[in-house]
Scaffold this active site. Structure first.
Site, PDB file in Angstrom:
ATOM      1  N   GLN A  51       0.822  -1.223   0.000  1.00 28.00           N
ATOM      2  CA  GLN A  51       0.000   0.000   0.000  1.00 28.00           C
ATOM      3  C   GLN A  51       0.852   1.267   0.000  1.00 28.00           C
ATOM      4  O   GLN A  51       0.351   2.354  -0.311  1.00 28.00           O
ATOM      5  CB  GLN A  51      -0.960   0.008   1.199  1.00 28.00           C
ATOM      6  CG  GLN A  51      -2.021  -1.095   1.122  1.00 28.00           C
ATOM      7  CD  GLN A  51      -2.949  -1.066   2.311  1.00 28.00           C
ATOM      8  OE1 GLN A  51      -2.642  -1.643   3.351  1.00 28.00           O
ATOM      9  NE2 GLN A  51      -4.073  -0.396   2.179  1.00 28.00           N
ATOM     10  N   LEU A  95      -7.657   1.516   3.311  1.00 25.92           N
ATOM     11  CA  LEU A  95      -7.031   2.819   3.060  1.00 25.92           C
ATOM     12  C   LEU A  95      -6.721   3.017   1.573  1.00 25.92           C
ATOM     13  O   LEU A  95      -6.569   4.153   1.129  1.00 25.92           O
ATOM     14  CB  LEU A  95      -5.755   2.962   3.897  1.00 25.92           C
ATOM     15  CG  LEU A  95      -5.993   2.982   5.420  1.00 25.92           C
ATOM     16  CD1 LEU A  95      -4.669   2.896   6.159  1.00 25.92           C
ATOM     17  CD2 LEU A  95      -6.769   4.231   5.831  1.00 25.92           C
ATOM     18  N   HIS A 140      -3.770  -8.412   0.585  1.00 22.85           N
ATOM     19  CA  HIS A 140      -2.947  -7.390  -0.078  1.00 22.85           C
ATOM     20  C   HIS A 140      -1.638  -7.989  -0.602  1.00 22.85           C
ATOM     21  O   HIS A 140      -1.149  -7.584  -1.655  1.00 22.85           O
ATOM     22  CB  HIS A 140      -2.603  -6.258   0.893  1.00 22.85           C
ATOM     23  CG  HIS A 140      -3.667  -5.207   1.047  1.00 22.85           C
ATOM     24  ND1 HIS A 140      -4.100  -4.425   0.010  1.00 22.85           N
ATOM     25  CD2 HIS A 140      -4.357  -4.791   2.143  1.00 22.85           C
ATOM     26  CE1 HIS A 140      -5.022  -3.565   0.460  1.00 22.85           C
ATOM     27  NE2 HIS A 140      -5.203  -3.770   1.758  1.00 22.85           N
TER      28      HIS A 140
HETATM   29  O1  GNR Z   1      -8.109   0.602   8.686  1.00 26.90           O
HETATM   30  C1  GNR Z   1      -8.639  -0.414   8.232  1.00 26.90           C
HETATM   31  N1  GNR Z   1      -9.795  -0.847   8.759  1.00 26.90           N
HETATM   32  C2  GNR Z   1     -10.361  -2.075   8.465  1.00 26.90           C
HETATM   33  C3  GNR Z   1     -11.678  -2.295   8.835  1.00 26.90           C
HETATM   34  C4  GNR Z   1     -12.271  -3.502   8.578  1.00 26.90           C
HETATM   35  C5  GNR Z   1     -11.565  -4.505   7.964  1.00 26.90           C
HETATM   36  C6  GNR Z   1     -10.258  -4.297   7.564  1.00 26.90           C
HETATM   37  C7  GNR Z   1      -9.657  -3.087   7.821  1.00 26.90           C
HETATM   38  S1  GNR Z   1      -8.005  -2.831   7.360  1.00 26.90           S
HETATM   39  C8  GNR Z   1      -8.032  -1.115   7.076  1.00 26.90           C
HETATM   40  C9  GNR Z   1      -6.649  -0.594   6.740  1.00 26.90           C
HETATM   41  C10 GNR Z   1      -6.191  -1.205   5.434  1.00 26.90           C
HETATM   42  O2  GNR Z   1      -6.577  -0.862   4.359  1.00 26.90           O
HETATM   43  N2  GNR Z   1      -5.361  -2.208   5.534  1.00 26.90           N
HETATM   44  O3  GNR Z   1      -4.937  -2.826   4.421  1.00 26.90           O
HETATM   45 NI    NI Z   2      -6.526  -2.598   2.986  1.00 31.03          NI
END
Ligand code: GNR
Ligand code: NI
Length: 187
Positions: A51, A95, A140
């Protein structure tokens, strides 16, 4: 430590499969420190290296509540070695897909094997939000986003919405300035 830019869809790097890490050394710890700072600033509860554009099998996470002490966790070369329980739905966000939330079903419990911040091998069960988050992050590492678990219609709508709001942001804000940034120097 530094806050890095988080890539958003449809950036092609997000689809890459990340490479295993050879050694947990100071350079890797510096990356993990940056990732944690970037995650806290966002704010988010987890972040995979891809990311921030680094195709390594590295994840950071902190599931502590706001009123609790920070509880950073680091995962290098994580593997799921066992899955257990029913599929459980959870409203996920990412994100890299800002402001989009939808339900994804994943196994309730997973047994993990990974290297920690110091390169020590750990094996443990994850359940609840921990299980949701580690499975989201490990997706990811395979170039998979939570929207890839949704219908094509929902996924395409989500990508368009993110693209549109990124474009709107770029039009209202001046280009980011930094010592290595001469993008505004000559127009
Ligand atoms: O911040 C994040 N919150 C979240 C909420 C529910 C399930 C997964 C996540 S991960 C995410 C941050 C992110 O994108 N991690 O890859
Ligand atoms: Ni994510």
């Amino acid at each position: 430590m530094a806050i890095r830019d988080i890539l958003t869809v449809p950036h092609p790097i997000l689809k890459k499969v990340s490479e295993p890490v050879d050694t947990v050394d100071d350079e890797l710890r510096a990356l993990m420190d940056d990732m944690l700072e970037t995650m806290y600033a966002a704010p988010g509860i987890g972040l995979a290296a891809i990311q921030v554009g680094v195709p390594k099998r590295v994840i950071v996470m902190d599931l502590a509540d706001k009123d609790e002490e920070p509880a950073p966790r680091y995962f290098v070369n994580p593997e799921i070695i066992e899955r257990e329980g029913d599929l459980v739905p959870y409203e996920e966000g990412c994100l890299s897909v800002p402001d989009i939330y939808d339900e994804v079903e994943r196994p309730a419990r997973v047994r993990l094997r990974y290297l920690d911040y110091f390169g020590r091998e750990v094996e443990e069960w994850a359940e609840g939000l921990y299980a949701v988050c580690i499975q989201h992050e490990m997706d990811h590492l395979e170039g998979v986003l939570f929207i890839d678990h949704l219908s094509r219609l929902k996924r395409e709508r989500a990508v368009k919405k993110v693209q549109k709001s990124a474009q709107a942001k770029a039009e209202t804000r001046p280009a980011k300035s930094g010592k290595d940034d001469d993008s505004r120097a000559a127009i």
